[in-house]
Enzyme design. Structure first.
Site, mmCIF file in Angstrom:
data_model
loop_
_atom_site.group_PDB
_atom_site.id
_atom_site.type_symbol
_atom_site.label_atom_id
_atom_site.label_comp_id
_atom_site.label_asym_id
_atom_site.label_seq_id
_atom_site.Cartn_x
_atom_site.Cartn_y
_atom_site.Cartn_z
ATOM 1 N N LYS A 51 0.843 -1.210 0.000
ATOM 2 C CA LYS A 51 0.000 0.000 0.000
ATOM 3 C C LYS A 51 0.876 1.257 0.000
ATOM 4 C CE LYS A 51 -0.231 -0.255 5.062
ATOM 5 N NZ LYS A 51 -1.069 -0.662 6.212
ATOM 6 N N TYR A 278 17.444 29.702 8.204
ATOM 7 C CA TYR A 278 16.444 30.532 8.873
ATOM 8 C C TYR A 278 16.561 30.496 10.388
ATOM 9 C CZ TYR A 278 14.074 30.404 4.327
ATOM 10 O OH TYR A 278 13.757 30.504 2.990
HETATM 11 C C1 LIG Z 1 -0.357 -1.763 6.807
HETATM 12 C C2 LIG Z 1 -1.009 -3.041 7.221
HETATM 13 C C3 LIG Z 1 -0.244 -4.209 7.420
HETATM 14 C C4 LIG Z 1 1.264 -4.228 7.379
HETATM 15 O O1 LIG Z 1 1.773 -3.739 8.616
HETATM 16 P P1 LIG Z 1 3.363 -3.727 8.920
HETATM 17 O O2 LIG Z 1 3.469 -3.294 10.327
HETATM 18 O O3 LIG Z 1 3.938 -2.709 7.982
HETATM 19 O O4 LIG Z 1 3.864 -5.092 8.648
HETATM 20 C C5 LIG Z 1 -0.912 -5.392 7.677
HETATM 21 N N1 LIG Z 1 -2.262 -5.429 7.760
HETATM 22 C C6 LIG Z 1 -3.029 -4.309 7.610
HETATM 23 C C7 LIG Z 1 -4.507 -4.433 7.726
HETATM 24 C C8 LIG Z 1 -2.432 -3.087 7.344
HETATM 25 O O5 LIG Z 1 -3.186 -1.996 7.209
#
Ligand SMILES: *Cc1c(COP(=O)(O)O)cnc(C)c1O
Length: 385
Positions: A51, A278
């Site tokens: 994702k 800055y």
């Molecule tokens: C993002 C996500 C994962 C992966 O989690 P990690 O900690 O990056 O391994 C797994 N299951 C769901 C439902 C997620 O949203």
């Protein structure tokens, strides 16, 4: 002459020179990490979570590398992300789990994208989107104590009863049941695993027998054997980063895949007492050399890391000096030298002597997940072979 001819005959034009803002991604490291996680988890299946553009690493190249490394499922957030993978020609099993109110379930079913279902309404909407004699593959998501998505325990009975009816009618198949852990501690994990078992029992009572029960993401896949069931859904680990405060990537047998590189765009010798960037939050203590680097907070470099985060130039290690600005920041090199055009490595695999994403996370009071996923739109991703 046809309209395209003039273009074909024209002199080749070099791409305009761009400032160096590169994420170099080692796909072999991703393959290695997937294989490593498979070995540690020991589950029948492994879902690589790609994702958010593959946690900033590029979802399509990462997905392909993960499949080469032995992943047999891919996970993304929504149907739009899933269709991007299908459009790139990736035909591996694919699960999505957050849906817009007007989500295009019909396209998902047509593209054989499995749909995570959080409620009765969603289950009915998915069943209605099924055309002809096709069938939707769903994974029912149950809330076992994270308090986010997923059906609440009081709705499990009705949800699984309707799912069983739709299954017998041939509209859907419940391929999975899943949930997500809060990683709040050993007792909390155990309580969520027990709740998950109750959800599985409720499904069985209704006559629903999914082939894939899945609960663990990277942290639990590595450390909570009772959470592994049939499949683990691993994200951060496939990118080679540790989900733990008390274990590095190397200690987990993982290799960080992303190296973030800027370029030196100016070098100047300045006297003691020179105010830098800055607000003059940094002043030189003696006569010194300052290097200007071509990355800033518009690229996702956290401003909070000003005067704290490490960088590597020509193998030497320095600290960001003064405020990180929108497009640039400064590094005080002391007695060392560098040249315009040199690489500046912000983070990568610390085994190669460069700083880690974890050090940047600590400097910015956040987690490595945020450091890699927030990289901005000007960063170019490269995949050296
Ligand atoms: C993002 C996500 C994962 C992966 O989690 P990690 O900690 O990056 O391994 C797994 N299951 C769901 C439902 C997620 O949203």
């Amino acid at each position: 002459m046809k309209p395209g001819d003039a273009v074909a005959d024209a002199e080749p034009v070099d791409a305009p020179a761009e400032l160096r803002r590169e994420a170099r991604i080692d796909l072999a490291a991703i393959e290695h990490n997937v294989a490593r996680l498979r070995e540690v988890a020991g589950t029948r299946s492994l879902m690589a979570v790609v994702k958010a553009n593959g946690y900033g690493h590029g979802s399509v190249p990462v997905a392909r590398a993960a499949l080469r490394g032995g992943a047999d499922w891919l996970g993304v957030v929504d149907i739009v992300e899933a269709l991007e993978l299908r459009d790139a020609g990736i035909d591996a099993p694919l699960l999505t789990w957050i849906h817009a109110t007007d989500a295009d379930f019909a396209s998902a079913v047509a593209a054989r994208i499995d749909i995570g279902v959080n409620s009765l309404d969603q289950l009915r909407a998915v069943a209605q989107a099924v055309r002809g004699d096709s069938r939707a593959d769903v994974h029912v998501k149950v809330d076992t104590g994270l308090g986010r998505n997923g059906a609440a325990a009081e709705n499990w009975g009705e949800l699984f009863a309707v799912a069983a009816d739709l299954e017998s009618a041939g509209r859907i198949r419940v391929r999975g049941i899943f949930s997500h852990l809060a990683n709040a501690g050993d007792d909390e994990d155990a309580a969520q695993i027990a709740a998950f078992q109750r959800a599985l029992a409720a499904a069985a009572d209704a006559g629903v027998h999914p082939e894939l029960r899945h609960l663990a993401s990277t942290a639990a896949a590595l450390r909570v054997p009772a959470s592994r069931f049939d499949m683990v859904r691993v994200g951060i680990g496939i990118y080679g980063l540790s989900p733990f405060d008390d274990a590095t990537s190397a200690e987990l047998g993982l290799v960080p895949a992303l190296t973030l590189v800027g370029g030196v765009v100016a070098v100047k010798r300045v006297p003691a007492g020179t105010g830098v960037s800055y607000g003059y939050s940094y002043r030189t203590r003696q006569e010194t050399t300052l290097a200007l680097v071509s990355l800033g907070y518009a690229d996702g470099i956290p401003r909070l890391a000003s005067n704290r985060a490490p960088v590597s130039i020509r193998g030497g290690r320095y600290t960001v000096s003064g405020r990180i600005a929108m497009d640039q920041f400064v590094v005080d090199l002391g007695a060392d030298e560098c040249e315009v055009g040199d690489d500046v490595v912000l983070f990568g695999d610390p085994a190669t002597g460069v700083p880690s994403a974890d050090e940047w996370a600590a400097a910015a009071e956040t987690i490595n997940y945020e450091v890699v996923t927030r990289l901005g739109g000007r960063i170019v991703r490269r995949y050296p072979s």
